[in-house]
Design a protein around this motif. Structure first.
Motif: not given
Length: 101
Positions: A52-53, A56-59
């Motif tokens: 997560r960055d 909170g977005n999944i990388q």
């Protein structure tokens, strides 16, 4: 292989199987085990969903299952599944991906 299907890496972890070192030279001479170097090439067996960055977005992970990759000589967490040795690396620890020609 059944145990491997039950194991799924978490976050940005990548499960790899190191390639076996060469036991013979091109001329047919056997290489003793102590003289064989540690192979830095590996095949990706399983990947996690990604890290997560800050927002909170999944990388997603940068490699796919089946890719041949270059890993550090030392490092990784050693796992034994179905009497085979695998290593668990973070996505950021992978040094490169070999392109298929």
């Amino acid at each position: 292989m059944a145990a491997l299907r039950k194991f799924r890496p978490l976050f940005d972890r990548v499960l790899v199987e190191r390639l076996l070192p060469e036991t013979k030279t091109k001329g047919g001479i056997m290489i003793p085990e102590k003289a064989q170097g540690k192979v830095n090439e590996a095949t990706v067996v399983a990947i996690g969903p990604g890290g997560r960055d800050r927002d909170g977005n999944i990388q997603p992970v940068n490699v796919q299952v089946g890719n041949k990759i270059l890993v550090p000589e030392y490092g990784g967490t050693k796992l034994t599944l179905d009497e085979k040795e695998y290593y668990l690396f973070r996505d950021g620890d992978i040094l490169g991906v070999f392109e298929n020609n």
